[in-house]
Structure formats: C-alpha cells, structure tokens
Design an enzyme around this catalytic site. Structure first.
Site, PDB file in Angstrom:
ATOM      1  N   LYS A 163      -1.197   4.694   4.670  1.00  0.00           N
ATOM      2  CA  LYS A 163      -1.882   4.388   5.778  1.00  0.00           C
ATOM      3  C   LYS A 163      -1.459   3.993   6.902  1.00  0.00           C
ATOM      4  CE  LYS A 163      -4.422  -0.734   4.872  1.00  0.00           C
ATOM      5  NZ  LYS A 163      -5.675   0.918   5.053  1.00  0.00           N
TER       6      LYS A 163
ATOM      7  N   HIS B 105       0.545  -1.676   0.312  1.00  0.00           N
ATOM      8  CA  HIS B 105       0.220  -0.148  -0.060  1.00  0.00           C
ATOM      9  C   HIS B 105       0.762   1.272  -0.035  1.00  0.00           C
ATOM     10  CE1 HIS B 105      -3.461  -2.671   1.565  1.00  0.00           C
ATOM     11  NE2 HIS B 105      -4.248  -1.009   1.298  1.00  0.00           N
TER      12      HIS B 105
END
Ligand code: NDP
Ligand SMILES: O=C(O)C1=N[C@H](C(=O)O)C[C@H](O)C1
Length: 267
Positions: free
Chosen positions: A160, A156
C-alpha cells in the site's frame, strides 16, 4: 436498454483486475476501454491473464479515450496523484467518476465538488467499498458521540502506498463530526521514538500497520473509565469491495453532485 459503458483505469492492479471481472459479469455493463499508463494502443486481451477480454481497447490518453468512446462512467483504481487528474478529466468530459483510489486531500475534494456543480454531473469517491467497512465507520461515529477517547488502528498489506489509509482518515473525519474535541493521552506525554503515538487527527491517534499477508483491516478502539469498546472490520479478499463498486456505478448515473463515502448512499 443500452448498456452502461465503463472505462476502468488501473486494470492490471489488485483492485482494477477485480473491477474488470465485475463489469464483465454484470449484464447491463460493458467495458468500453481500459486506461493503462504502460501499455497503450493494444488490447486488454493481450495482457497476461486477460485473454478473454480480446478486443477491449487500451488507452494511455484518458482525454482521447473519452473523446472517441463517450463512456458513461470511469472507475478509477490507480494512485492518489493520477486518480485526481483522472477524476477531473472525467468530469470535464461529462463522464461520471467512481473513485476507489485513496489519498485525496480536503482541497482535492472541494475542487471536485465545485467541478461537479459546474458540470451538473455526479461523482462518487469511496475510501472503502466494502459494506462491512462502511458500517464499521458508521458504528464508530455513533460510539464517538459517547466516547471521546479513540485510537484508530488500520492494518494493510505492505504494497500500500498511502498511510494512513483512506478508510482511517474517513473514520476520523466522521468521528470528529460528533466527538467533543480532545487532545488524548497525558498532557506531558513524550515520544522517545518519533511516531510512537501515530498520526494526530483532532487529538485522535491513527496507527498504520503494514505487513505481508494482510489485505485490509481496521479496528477502532474507544476507552473510558473501566471499559473499552472495539469495533473491527476485516476484508479477506478484494471481492469484498465489488458489491460497493456496483452500488456506486448504479448510483452515480442518477446523481448530480459529489458524494464522498458510501455511507451517504447505502440507505
Ligand atoms: N475504495 C476501496 O474500497 C479500495 C481502494 N483501494 C485503493 O485503490 C487504489 C489501487 O489499489 P490497488 O489495486 O491495491 O493498487 P495496485 O498498485 O495493485 O494498482 C494500481 C494500478 O494503477 C496503475 N497505474 C499507476 N499509474 C497509472 C496511470 N497513470 N494510469 C493508469 N494506471 C496507472 C498501476 O500500474 P503499474 O503497476 O504498472 O504502475 C497499477 O496497475 C489505491 O489507492 C488503494 O488505496 C484499494 C482497495 C479498496
Ligand atoms: O490499499 C488498499 O488495499 C485499501 N485501500 C483503501 C484505504 O486506503 O482505505 C480501502 C481498503 O482499506 C483497502
């Protein structure tokens, strides 16, 4: 037909701003209000980049928003701590939550399931709204019946907050439902740098990669004698999640229980 009145929490966020556009372009949906912890009292149109949304009210107080506007659905795209509070508040006020926020614990889900039962209304919690990701999880579950050695690698963007991702946890849960339990790797394996083997979920290992440039990606690798199988999904933008958000909003209006995972409603 009356429009579905929707409140969006986290409207300035990466996902929330995309959800605002989705609701705006969907004929039978209406943005009743947005919830923003920093900018209550004004209008969505005052936010930079949102001028076309003029007089949509911005609330900081979710309960007040529900009391005053009586919306049908809350879409929550915030943070794990706030998301749980928002979801409970929505159910208390008879507003159906569609939750994309990740990081909910098993205990959170149990509590919400009971609250749905008590209130007799539906709630959808979807760790991943992208159809391809839902299929990746389903295919991984199928593979987990035949391969019990599996490593989940989720990748990701570096903004995040939660690790592992909600998708990785859900994938591990789905595989665990069918996989013969096994501690993977060598029985005397030692980490010379702590964390090298990732998180351990029922003996499966989950690795979280965070890099600028990434959006949301996951590969699930299975291995057995002389072979590996890799199942991979990539989201290249946040628009990839929006058809799933719409499916969840349409579905939550018709159900009266908690649904955890879009795989339970795509069929
Ligand atoms: N289910 C799915 O398919 C997907 C889920 N996600 C999940 O959605 C969530 C949001 O992700 P993303 O959009 O990338 O994150 P962002 O950080 O871009 O957005 C979160 C937003 O929530 C706001 N926020 C924080 N606290 C509150 C509060 N108390 N009330 C209202 N708003 C608040 C933040 O405002 P501020 O910045 O001012 O604090 C921010 O605008 C995460 O949990 C992520 O894991 C993400 C992508 C897909
Ligand atoms: O934070 C994100 O970006 C994403 N979060 C979800 C998760 O934790 O699985 C879904 C998707 O992977 C994007």
């Amino acid at each position: 037909m009356d429009k579905v009145k929707i409140v969006i929490a986290g409207p300035r966020g990466r996902m929330g701003s995309e959800a605002v556009q989705l609701v705006n372009r969907t004929e039978n949906y209406e943005i009743a209000a947005v919830i923003d912890h920093k900018n209550g009292g004004g209008f969505l149109g005052d936010f930079e980049g949102f001028s076309q949304f003029g007089q949509v009210p911005v609330y900081t107080d979710l309960a007040l928003c529900f009391q005053e506007l009586k919306p049908d659905v809350l879409i929550d795209l915030t943070t794990p701590e706030v998301g749980m509070f928002h979801t409970k508040t929505a159910l208390e006020y008879g507003v159906r939550p569609v939750v994309g926020t990740t990081g909910f614990s098993k205990e959170n889900l149990k509590e919400l399931e009971e609250l749905c039962q008590e209130k007799g209304i539906g709630c959808i919690i979807a760790p991943n709204f992208a159809l391809g990701a839902v299929l990746m999880m389903k295919f991984s579950q199928l593979a987990g019946r035949y391969f019990n050695d599996v490593e989940i690698i989720e990748l990701h963007h570096d903004q995040k907050l939660d690790a592992p991702s909600g998708t990785a946890v859900k994938t591990a849960e789905m595989i665990a439902d069918v996989r013969e339990n096994k501690e993977q790797g060598h029985s005397q394996e030692k980490e010379t740098i702590p964390g090298a083997r990732g998180a351990n979920f029922d003996g499966m290992h989950i690795h979280s990669v965070r890099l600028p440039g990434l959006i949301a990606h996951q590969q699930v690798m299975f291995g057995s004698e002389g072979q590996t199988l890799t199942i991979r999904h990539d989201s290249y933008n946040r628009a990839s999640f929006m058809s799933g958000v719409k499916l969840a909003v349409d579905t939550v209006l018709k159900i009266d229980t908690l649904v955890y995972g879009l795989e339970n409603i795509i069929d």
